[in-house]
Each structure stands twice: as structure tokens, then as C-alpha cells.
Write an enzyme that holds these catalytic residues in place. Structure first.
Site, PDB file in Angstrom:
ATOM      1  N   ARG A 293      28.418 -33.773 -12.350  1.00 46.65           N
ATOM      2  CA  ARG A 293      29.543 -32.917 -11.944  1.00 46.65           C
ATOM      3  C   ARG A 293      30.239 -32.271 -13.155  1.00 46.65           C
ATOM      4  NH1 ARG A 293      26.663 -33.743  -8.565  1.00 46.65           N
ATOM      5  NH2 ARG A 293      26.976 -34.711  -6.547  1.00 46.65           N
TER       6      ARG A 293
ATOM      7  N   SER B 277      32.656 -34.493  -0.686  1.00 52.22           N
ATOM      8  CA  SER B 277      32.994 -35.791  -1.297  1.00 52.22           C
ATOM      9  C   SER B 277      34.214 -35.602  -2.186  1.00 52.22           C
ATOM     10  CB  SER B 277      31.823 -36.299  -2.148  1.00 52.22           C
ATOM     11  OG  SER B 277      30.693 -36.494  -1.355  1.00 52.22           O
TER      12      SER B 277
ATOM     13  N   GLU C  13      36.815 -35.337  -7.470  1.00 54.82           N
ATOM     14  CA  GLU C  13      35.793 -34.335  -7.787  1.00 54.82           C
ATOM     15  C   GLU C  13      36.389 -32.944  -7.518  1.00 54.82           C
ATOM     16  OE1 GLU C  13      31.629 -33.449  -5.690  1.00 54.82           O
ATOM     17  OE2 GLU C  13      31.767 -35.490  -6.447  1.00 54.82           O
TER      18      GLU C  13
END
Length: 304
Positions: free
Chosen positions: A178, A228, A298
Site C-alpha cells: 500500500r 478495507s 489504509e
């Protein structure tokens, strides 16, 4: 430099209809929540984008690039800055042999379906990720054991101040979990070239259908969310930690830890950004107290 002055300068290089003041970011983010940005500018081609970036860099006014808004939450106090959103000219997918050229604003789902129709495999994992190609490169998005770094050959980027226009390889992007160097440089992806492999159309489509069915059965796709919510902590799964902490279904206002998948925070209806942030903080604190693990979002949370 004030907003009026900036708008005047922007209008020298971009159509006024593509400059909107006081924009509700709930309409431009997948959470369907949050405050307003001072202004949104939608450049329609690379020259306009460069002009906008140069103008904003010289203005001293805060600004940020927005893709599909599927990984961003703007706090209820709003973003005291300017959002630069890629126009329709950045939304294209072209197949050339085993390569797929994608504009930054094109959706991952569209790129995956286009690749499948052309008998190209390797991008099935992205078919259900609700984001744009530009955002996916920026975040090195992934799902079901696939990641952008495995299929990306190169990207065309414009520097944050609009002065440089160059290509970067996947290696140069230093793509991690990420994360890419774009987080630090602020360079903007305008095009990505994917390198895929020849495959059987029916098999590729069957794999996409299978992943879609798995996603739909395990994830709360019927509610606004940002996918998520938390990054995967080393050695753990965020959703399992949240569930084991007894937080599945916990709600603050209209925000809820999904009863289907504890790694998701959803907007059950009428959630404010404050509801979402408060729920995130409760989850973080509870998981930290019980397991000694600090969950990191995230999702990019911006604004006041």
C-alpha cells in the site's frame, strides 16, 4: 493568494465550467460522507493538468489530486484547499498486444474486463477493486494475492508542480505494501501501462466471476465504504483482530463495523465523517488494549 485570484488565473488555461467552488466531497468519495472542499478543478487533458499544477504550486494554496475517491475521507470541517480531479480525457483503456494502456481516471473494473475480453490474464484480481488506475498505482492496490506491482510495466507521471513529464518503471516506483515513492514525491500518475499474458478468454472471465462471487459473499458491497479500512499489520489480519476484539457490528451514529467483514467500516445511512473517524479511533484503541497492535488506516483522511 486568495481563491478569487487563483480562479481568475486558472480560467486562463481551463474552461470555467470545470472549476467548481465549495464542492461537497460526499458526492465525490465512496463513503458518501464528509465536508466540502474550497474548490474542485477538473483538467481535461495533460496540458491543462500541467497548467493547473503550475498555477496551484505558485499560489501557495493547499491542493491534492483525487481519483475515484474510493480511498479518501474528508472530515466534516471540510478541506481548506483545492481538489484536482482528472477529467474524462484521462478515462481510456487501450489494448496493444499483451500491453494495456490505461488513463489514470479509468476504473480498475473496466480495465480488467477489457483485458479479459482481449484474452489477457493477470489482472483478474483488480476486477472488483472500486478505484481508478491512478489511485491503484499510487497505493499499489491489491486483492486476492494480486498487486499492481506484479503487472505494471511503467507509468507516465507529471511532477506535483507541473514542470516535469516523464515515465517511471515499476522498479523506480519502489512499490511496497500500500505504498509507492509517489506518497513522498507527490508526482501524479496520468497513464499506466500494464504487461499481461495471453490466456483463454473463458477461463479469465470465469476467474473474474469467481472472485466477484467471493467478494460479494464476504464483503459489504451494498453499503458505502472505502474498502478495507485498515492496513494489514505484520503477522496479523486487521479484520480478525477487530472481530476478536468483539467489535463486529459496533456503530457510532451512521457508521458501523460491518457485520459481514470486520475489516470494513461502512456507512449504514447518514453517517458523518466524524462518526467514521470516532468509530475508527474506538477500534484502534480497543485492538491496542487487547492485542498490543496499532491498526493504521489504509484510507486517506484529510481536512479539518
Amino acid at each position: 493568494m486568495g481563491l478569487k485570484e487563483i480562479k481568475k488565473l486558472l480560467m486562463n488555461g481551463i474552461d470555467e465550467k470545470n472549476i467548481i467552488e465549495n464542492v461537497s466531497m460526499a458526492q465525490h468519495t465512496s463513503f458518501k460522507a464528509g465536508g466540502s472542499a474550497d474548490m474542485m478543478v477538473m483538467p481535461q487533458n495533460i496540458d491543462e493538468l500541467k497548467y493547473v499544477l503550475q498555477t496551484l504550486a505558485n499560489s501557495g494554496y493547499p491542493y491534492m489530486i483525487l481519483g475515484n475517491g474510493s480511498n479518501v475521507l474528508v472530515k466534516d470541517g471540510g478541506y481548506k484547499g483545492i481538489i484536482v480531479k482528472m477529467g474524462d480525457a484521462f478515462d481510456y483503456v487501450n489494448v496493444d498486444g499483451c500491453k494495456v494502456e490505461c488513463g489514470a481516471a479509468s476504473l480498475l473494473s473496466v480495465a480488467a474486463k477489457t483485458a479479459a475480453a482481449a484474452g489477457l490474464k493477470g489482472f483478474e484480481f483488480a476486477s472488483g477493486i472500486p478505484g481508478s488506475i491512478g489511485g491503484a498505482v499510487f497505493m499499489n492496490a491489491g486483492a486476492y494475492d494480486g498487486e499492481m506491482k506484479f503487472v505494471l510495466e511503467k507509468v507516465r507521471v507529471i511532477s506535483k508542480d507541473g514542470s516535469e513529464d516523464r515515465f517511471m518503471t515499476a522498479e523506480e516506483l519502489d512499490m511496497g505494501y500500500r505504498h509507492t515513492v509517489l506518497h513522498e514525491s507527490g508526482d501524479i500518475v496520468v497513464e499506466a501501462v500494464l504487461k499481461l499474458e495471453e490466456g483463454d478468454v473463458d477461463e479469465i472471465k470465469a476467474k473474474i466471476a469467481d472472485l466477484t462471487a467471493r467478494r460479494n459473499s464476504k464483503q459489504p458491497v451494498n453499503f458505502p465504504s472505502a474498502g478495507s479500512f485498515f492496513k494489514r499489520p505484520t503477522g496479523y489480519f486487521a479484520g480478525k483482530l477487530v472481530q476478536d476484539a468483539g467489535l463486529k457490528g459496533l456503530a457510532v451514529g451512521g457508521a458501523q463495523v460491518s457485520e459481514l467483514h470486520s475489516g470494513f467500516i461502512i456507512n449504514k445511512g447518514g453517517a458523518t465523517a466524524t462518526d467514521i473517524v470516532q468509530l475508527m479511533e474506538i477500534v484502534q484503541q480497543t485492538v491496542m488494549d487487547k492485542f498490543g497492535v496499532m491498526l493504521e488506516p489504509e484510507v486517506r483522511i484529510i481536512g479539518e
